[in-house]
Design a protein around this motif. Structure first.
Motif, PDB file in Angstrom:
ATOM      1  N   GLU A 153       0.836  -1.200   0.000  1.00  0.00           N
ATOM      2  CA  GLU A 153       0.000   0.000   0.000  1.00  0.00           C
ATOM      3  C   GLU A 153       0.870   1.248   0.000  1.00  0.00           C
ATOM      4  N   GLY A 154       2.011   1.179   0.689  1.00  0.00           N
ATOM      5  CA  GLY A 154       2.960   2.296   0.663  1.00  0.00           C
ATOM      6  C   GLY A 154       3.504   2.522  -0.738  1.00  0.00           C
ATOM      7  N   LEU A 155       3.799   1.430  -1.440  1.00  0.00           N
ATOM      8  CA  LEU A 155       4.242   1.552  -2.828  1.00  0.00           C
ATOM      9  C   LEU A 155       3.192   2.250  -3.683  1.00  0.00           C
ATOM     10  N   GLN A 156       1.931   1.883  -3.461  1.00  0.00           N
ATOM     11  CA  GLN A 156       0.863   2.483  -4.248  1.00  0.00           C
ATOM     12  C   GLN A 156       0.722   3.981  -3.983  1.00  0.00           C
ATOM     13  N   ARG A 157       0.927   4.391  -2.745  1.00  0.00           N
ATOM     14  CA  ARG A 157       0.870   5.827  -2.448  1.00  0.00           C
ATOM     15  C   ARG A 157       1.993   6.558  -3.188  1.00  0.00           C
ATOM     16  N   GLU A 158       3.158   5.926  -3.238  1.00  0.00           N
ATOM     17  CA  GLU A 158       4.270   6.532  -3.979  1.00  0.00           C
ATOM     18  C   GLU A 158       3.982   6.536  -5.483  1.00  0.00           C
ATOM     19  N   HIS A 159       3.407   5.445  -5.967  1.00  0.00           N
ATOM     20  CA  HIS A 159       3.025   5.382  -7.387  1.00  0.00           C
ATOM     21  C   HIS A 159       2.004   6.473  -7.726  1.00  0.00           C
ATOM     22  N   LEU A 160       1.062   6.701  -6.816  1.00  0.00           N
ATOM     23  CA  LEU A 160       0.016   7.695  -7.069  1.00  0.00           C
ATOM     24  C   LEU A 160       0.619   9.091  -7.218  1.00  0.00           C
ATOM     25  N   ALA A 161       1.601   9.409  -6.399  1.00  0.00           N
ATOM     26  CA  ALA A 161       2.241  10.724  -6.505  1.00  0.00           C
ATOM     27  C   ALA A 161       2.910  10.887  -7.868  1.00  0.00           C
ATOM     28  N   ILE A 162       3.529   9.822  -8.359  1.00  0.00           N
ATOM     29  CA  ILE A 162       4.154   9.860  -9.691  1.00  0.00           C
ATOM     30  C   ILE A 162       3.091  10.030 -10.767  1.00  0.00           C
ATOM     31  N   LEU A 163       2.038   9.234 -10.671  1.00  0.00           N
ATOM     32  CA  LEU A 163       0.958   9.277 -11.657  1.00  0.00           C
ATOM     33  C   LEU A 163       0.314  10.659 -11.722  1.00  0.00           C
ATOM     34  N   LYS A 164       0.029  11.239 -10.568  1.00  0.00           N
ATOM     35  CA  LYS A 164      -0.626  12.553 -10.530  1.00  0.00           C
ATOM     36  C   LYS A 164       0.260  13.619 -11.164  1.00  0.00           C
ATOM     37  N   ALA A 165       1.570  13.547 -10.921  1.00  0.00           N
ATOM     38  CA  ALA A 165       2.476  14.542 -11.494  1.00  0.00           C
ATOM     39  C   ALA A 165       2.556  14.404 -13.006  1.00  0.00           C
ATOM     40  N   ILE A 166       2.588  13.163 -13.494  1.00  0.00           N
ATOM     41  CA  ILE A 166       2.620  12.948 -14.942  1.00  0.00           C
ATOM     42  C   ILE A 166       1.321  13.418 -15.581  1.00  0.00           C
ATOM     43  N   SER A 167       0.197  13.088 -14.955  1.00  0.00           N
ATOM     44  CA  SER A 167      -1.103  13.509 -15.483  1.00  0.00           C
ATOM     45  C   SER A 167      -1.241  15.020 -15.503  1.00  0.00           C
ATOM     46  N   ALA A 168      -0.613  15.683 -14.522  1.00  0.00           N
ATOM     47  CA  ALA A 168      -0.671  17.149 -14.457  1.00  0.00           C
ATOM     48  C   ALA A 168       0.308  17.801 -15.422  1.00  0.00           C
ATOM     49  N   GLY A 169       1.149  17.005 -16.082  1.00  0.00           N
ATOM     50  CA  GLY A 169       2.128  17.569 -17.001  1.00  0.00           C
ATOM     51  C   GLY A 169       3.215  18.351 -16.299  1.00  0.00           C
ATOM     52  N   ASP A 170       3.557  17.948 -15.059  1.00  0.00           N
ATOM     53  CA  ASP A 170       4.541  18.661 -14.248  1.00  0.00           C
ATOM     54  C   ASP A 170       5.821  17.829 -14.173  1.00  0.00           C
ATOM     55  N   PRO A 171       6.798  18.109 -15.033  1.00  0.00           N
ATOM     56  CA  PRO A 171       7.999  17.263 -15.081  1.00  0.00           C
ATOM     57  C   PRO A 171       8.825  17.288 -13.800  1.00  0.00           C
ATOM     58  N   GLU A 172       8.932  18.450 -13.160  1.00  0.00           N
ATOM     59  CA  GLU A 172       9.735  18.523 -11.941  1.00  0.00           C
ATOM     60  C   GLU A 172       9.082  17.739 -10.810  1.00  0.00           C
ATOM     61  N   ALA A 173       7.764  17.848 -10.698  1.00  0.00           N
ATOM     62  CA  ALA A 173       7.066  17.069  -9.665  1.00  0.00           C
ATOM     63  C   ALA A 173       7.166  15.577  -9.947  1.00  0.00           C
ATOM     64  N   ALA A 174       7.119  15.212 -11.235  1.00  0.00           N
ATOM     65  CA  ALA A 174       7.230  13.800 -11.603  1.00  0.00           C
ATOM     66  C   ALA A 174       8.611  13.262 -11.243  1.00  0.00           C
ATOM     67  N   ARG A 175       9.644  14.048 -11.542  1.00  0.00           N
ATOM     68  CA  ARG A 175      11.001  13.619 -11.181  1.00  0.00           C
ATOM     69  C   ARG A 175      11.138  13.490  -9.667  1.00  0.00           C
ATOM     70  N   ALA A 176      10.605  14.462  -8.946  1.00  0.00           N
ATOM     71  CA  ALA A 176      10.709  14.441  -7.480  1.00  0.00           C
ATOM     72  C   ALA A 176       9.969  13.238  -6.899  1.00  0.00           C
ATOM     73  N   ALA A 177       8.799  12.932  -7.457  1.00  0.00           N
ATOM     74  CA  ALA A 177       8.015  11.796  -6.950  1.00  0.00           C
ATOM     75  C   ALA A 177       8.715  10.473  -7.237  1.00  0.00           C
TER      76      ALA A 177
END
Length: 257
Positions: free
Chosen positions: A201-225
């Motif tokens: 479940e912890g992995l999924q929370r981390e995955h969600l942060a990556i997914l949300k940043a990619i969906s938002a088109g935010d490259p810096e947030a995606a890299r950070a996540a």
């Protein structure tokens, strides 16, 4: 007076028979003994060559297929895939079952996947974004059913690499294959802690942060996540090493009492 010899904190497991077959066939493919498109010997013949049962051969072929080196064609046999990842085959040829190898792989993934997440945020199209989401929700579905999530975890990261629209990101990740994902039951590093529901479940929370940043088109947030996700995986394996040391110390104290 200190008389103790050097201590090896590693907790070794006995290699499975199929792992020896996998290593041998992989080496033959990488060295060109079996060329792309060439058919491998039958299960019966490979069993004779390696001195193992057909069940062991099937398990080895399944591993090689998951790593993208071979493909089984119904009614025809098993063939070496004509795929660029064969050129990278040595990357995962001798990964073994040591925690240090898991840490090394995560380090390689950090160099690869942090940037791929940023590029995916910039370059993904609607279909690619949907495929990343599908892999995310497949992980969740398998988790709810109590099934192994490793393949869906790998698919999530692979779809992000594909969304860079640079095929080399996918090729290198494919070369690592399922060894890149430590939480699957088939992984040599799978433990009760890494397979727990809380862990996944912890992995999924981390995955969600990556997914949300990619969906938002935010490259810096995606890299950070992605950086946070892989750094957390590093820390989990460092903790596993510490746990091995504590287990060794406990066993020594028990022997002395």
């Amino acid at each position: 007076m200190a008389t103790d010899t050097a201590v090896d904190f590693r907790v070794e497991r006995k290699p499975k028979l199929s792992e020896g077959v996998v290593s041998a066939i992989r080496a033959q493919v990488v060295s060109g003994v079996y060329a792309p498109g060439q058919k491998l010997p039958t299960e019966t013949r490979m069993g004779e060559l390696f001195g193992v049962s057909r069940t062991v051969v099937r398990e080895a072929i399944a591993t090689l297929a998951a790593d993208g080196l071979v493909e089984a064609r119904q009614g025809a046999g098993v063939f070496v895939k004509n795929h660029p990842t064969i050129a990278f085959g040595s990357i995962s040829a001798d990964v073994g079952n040591k925690v240090s190898h898991a840490l090394n792989i995560i380090e390689v993934r950090m160099g690869l996947e942090i940037e791929s997440a940023g590029l995916a945020a910039l370059r993904r199209n609607a279909a690619q974004e949907a495929q990343i989401q599908e892999a995310f929700f497949e992980f969740d579905r398998l988790l709810e059913r109590g099934e192994a999530t490793g393949k869906s975890d790998f698919a999530f990261h692979r779809e992000i690499a594909a969304a860079t629209n640079n095929s080399y990101y996918v090729e290198v990740l494919d070369a690592l294959g399922m060894r890149a994902i430590p939480c699957d039951v088939a992984s040599p590093w799978g433990t009760d802690s890494t397979l727990s529901r809380d862990y996944q479940e912890g992995l999924q929370r981390e995955h969600l942060a990556i997914l949300k940043a990619i969906s938002a088109g935010d490259p810096e947030a995606a890299r950070a996540a992605m950086r946070a996700h892989l750094a957390a995986s590093q820390e989990r394996y460092r903790s596993l090493l510490s746990g091995q040391q504590a287990k060794w110390l406990s066993s020594i104290l028990k022997r002395k009492t």
